[in-house]
Design a protein around this motif. Structure first.
Motif, PDB file in Angstrom:
ATOM      1  N   THR A  21       0.832  -1.205   0.000  1.00  0.00           N
ATOM      2  CA  THR A  21       0.000   0.000   0.000  1.00  0.00           C
ATOM      3  C   THR A  21       0.865   1.253   0.000  1.00  0.00           C
ATOM      4  OG1 THR A  21      -1.740  -1.212   1.173  1.00  0.00           O
ATOM      5  CG2 THR A  21      -1.884   1.180   1.204  1.00  0.00           C
ATOM      6  N   LEU A  22       1.939   1.245   0.774  1.00  0.00           N
ATOM      7  CA  LEU A  22       2.867   2.387   0.756  1.00  0.00           C
ATOM      8  C   LEU A  22       3.463   2.594  -0.629  1.00  0.00           C
ATOM      9  CD1 LEU A  22       4.712   1.961   4.171  1.00  0.00           C
ATOM     10  CD2 LEU A  22       3.266   3.895   3.474  1.00  0.00           C
ATOM     11  N   ALA A  23       3.780   1.503  -1.321  1.00  0.00           N
ATOM     12  CA  ALA A  23       4.321   1.602  -2.678  1.00  0.00           C
ATOM     13  C   ALA A  23       3.274   2.194  -3.625  1.00  0.00           C
ATOM     14  CB  ALA A  23       4.781   0.226  -3.169  1.00  0.00           C
ATOM     15  N   ARG A  24       2.003   1.784  -3.466  1.00  0.00           N
ATOM     16  CA  ARG A  24       0.943   2.347  -4.316  1.00  0.00           C
ATOM     17  C   ARG A  24       0.757   3.831  -4.036  1.00  0.00           C
ATOM     18  NH1 ARG A  24      -1.401  -2.624  -3.201  1.00  0.00           N
ATOM     19  NH2 ARG A  24      -2.762  -1.755  -1.589  1.00  0.00           N
ATOM     20  N   VAL A  25       0.813   4.228  -2.763  1.00  0.00           N
ATOM     21  CA  VAL A  25       0.687   5.647  -2.415  1.00  0.00           C
ATOM     22  C   VAL A  25       1.823   6.442  -3.062  1.00  0.00           C
ATOM     23  CG1 VAL A  25       0.836   7.331  -0.532  1.00  0.00           C
ATOM     24  CG2 VAL A  25      -0.626   5.322  -0.288  1.00  0.00           C
ATOM     25  N   ALA A  26       3.036   5.929  -2.981  1.00  0.00           N
ATOM     26  CA  ALA A  26       4.185   6.626  -3.580  1.00  0.00           C
ATOM     27  C   ALA A  26       4.009   6.759  -5.089  1.00  0.00           C
ATOM     28  CB  ALA A  26       5.480   5.888  -3.250  1.00  0.00           C
ATOM     29  N   ASP A  31       2.298  10.193  -9.778  1.00  0.00           N
ATOM     30  CA  ASP A  31       1.314  10.494 -10.829  1.00  0.00           C
ATOM     31  C   ASP A  31       0.677  11.858 -10.579  1.00  0.00           C
ATOM     32  OD1 ASP A  31       1.835   8.011 -11.920  1.00  0.00           O
ATOM     33  OD2 ASP A  31      -0.057   7.110 -11.238  1.00  0.00           O
ATOM     34  N   PHE A  32       0.270  12.100  -9.335  1.00  0.00           N
ATOM     35  CA  PHE A  32      -0.367  13.368  -8.994  1.00  0.00           C
ATOM     36  C   PHE A  32       0.585  14.530  -9.242  1.00  0.00           C
ATOM     37  CE2 PHE A  32      -1.673  16.783  -6.170  1.00  0.00           C
ATOM     38  CZ  PHE A  32      -3.041  16.838  -6.375  1.00  0.00           C
ATOM     39  N   ASP A  33       1.820  14.388  -8.771  1.00  0.00           N
ATOM     40  CA  ASP A  33       2.816  15.441  -8.973  1.00  0.00           C
ATOM     41  C   ASP A  33       3.072  15.673 -10.463  1.00  0.00           C
ATOM     42  OD1 ASP A  33       2.962  15.679  -6.225  1.00  0.00           O
ATOM     43  OD2 ASP A  33       4.864  14.593  -6.043  1.00  0.00           O
ATOM     44  N   GLY A  34       3.062  14.591 -11.247  1.00  0.00           N
ATOM     45  CA  GLY A  34       3.241  14.718 -12.695  1.00  0.00           C
ATOM     46  C   GLY A  34       2.103  15.482 -13.347  1.00  0.00           C
ATOM     47  N   ILE A  35       0.888  15.223 -12.917  1.00  0.00           N
ATOM     48  CA  ILE A  35      -0.273  15.942 -13.456  1.00  0.00           C
ATOM     49  C   ILE A  35      -0.169  17.421 -13.108  1.00  0.00           C
ATOM     50  CG2 ILE A  35      -2.780  16.231 -13.262  1.00  0.00           C
ATOM     51  CD1 ILE A  35      -2.896  13.155 -12.723  1.00  0.00           C
ATOM     52  N   VAL A  36       0.164  17.711 -11.857  1.00  0.00           N
ATOM     53  CA  VAL A  36       0.289  19.097 -11.419  1.00  0.00           C
ATOM     54  C   VAL A  36       1.419  19.795 -12.173  1.00  0.00           C
ATOM     55  CG1 VAL A  36       0.873  20.592  -9.447  1.00  0.00           C
ATOM     56  CG2 VAL A  36      -0.743  18.693  -9.165  1.00  0.00           C
ATOM     57  N   ALA A  37       2.562  19.117 -12.314  1.00  0.00           N
ATOM     58  CA  ALA A  37       3.701  19.721 -13.015  1.00  0.00           C
ATOM     59  C   ALA A  37       3.380  19.965 -14.483  1.00  0.00           C
ATOM     60  CB  ALA A  37       4.927  18.815 -12.891  1.00  0.00           C
ATOM     61  N   ALA A  38       2.747  19.019 -15.140  1.00  0.00           N
ATOM     62  CA  ALA A  38       2.386  19.193 -16.551  1.00  0.00           C
ATOM     63  C   ALA A  38       1.393  20.331 -16.706  1.00  0.00           C
ATOM     64  CB  ALA A  38       1.810  17.899 -17.111  1.00  0.00           C
ATOM     65  N   HIS A  61      -9.275  12.427  -9.464  1.00  0.00           N
ATOM     66  CA  HIS A  61      -9.322  10.970  -9.418  1.00  0.00           C
ATOM     67  C   HIS A  61      -8.103  10.403  -8.679  1.00  0.00           C
ATOM     68  CE1 HIS A  61     -10.263   6.896 -10.658  1.00  0.00           C
ATOM     69  NE2 HIS A  61      -9.036   6.780 -11.126  1.00  0.00           N
ATOM     70  N   VAL A  62      -6.929  10.886  -9.016  1.00  0.00           N
ATOM     71  CA  VAL A  62      -5.712  10.399  -8.364  1.00  0.00           C
ATOM     72  C   VAL A  62      -5.713  10.793  -6.890  1.00  0.00           C
ATOM     73  CG1 VAL A  62      -3.185  10.571  -8.318  1.00  0.00           C
ATOM     74  CG2 VAL A  62      -4.366  10.302 -10.499  1.00  0.00           C
TER      75      VAL A  62
END
Length: 124
Positions: A21-26, A31-38, A61-62
């Motif tokens: 679960t920790l790996a999925r959160v990371a 993914d979230f940071d990538g969406i925000v950065a893009a 969603h993320v």
């Protein structure tokens, strides 16, 4: 004569589930940071940009998936606490034993099936 204690195996399963679960959160955070950065690279006006709604949906969603995974982490942590306190596998609804089959499927379960069903029908 009772067999070996199942607690080391349960603790290992809960710990493995927690690590996954920790790996999925990371991964979701990346993914979230990538969406925000893009999104930051482009002047996005969600109201007028045809892609803005999609970006906002992806971000929401993320974020929702991250919240679900964090809730699962909390459930696993509480299960580990119950294990340490000797209450793991005891139904919080009726005080009975949660069947091993249910704990195999849902290691962080806090209720037996009848109590879970009762709780679900109360919320309908």
């Amino acid at each position: 004569m009772p067999g070996p204690s199942p607690f080391p195996a349960v603790r290992a399963r809960l710990a493995a589930d927690r690590a996954d679960t920790l790996a999925r959160v990371a991964s979701l955070r990346r993914d979230f940071d990538g969406i925000v950065a893009a999104n930051a690279l482009v002047a996005v006006d969600d109201e007028h940009d045809p892609e803005g709604g999609t970006t906002a949906f992806e971000r929401a969603h993320v974020a929702s998936l991250i919240a679900q995974e964090r809730e699962h982490l909390d459930e696993l942590d509480r299960a580990l606490e119950r294990l340490e306190a000797g209450r793991y596998g005891c139904c919080e609804g009726c005080g009975g034993t949660i069947p091993p089959e249910r704990l195999e499927i849902r290691p962080a379960a806090t209720t037996c099936v009848p109590c879970a069903d009762s709780h679900t029908s109360d919320n309908l």
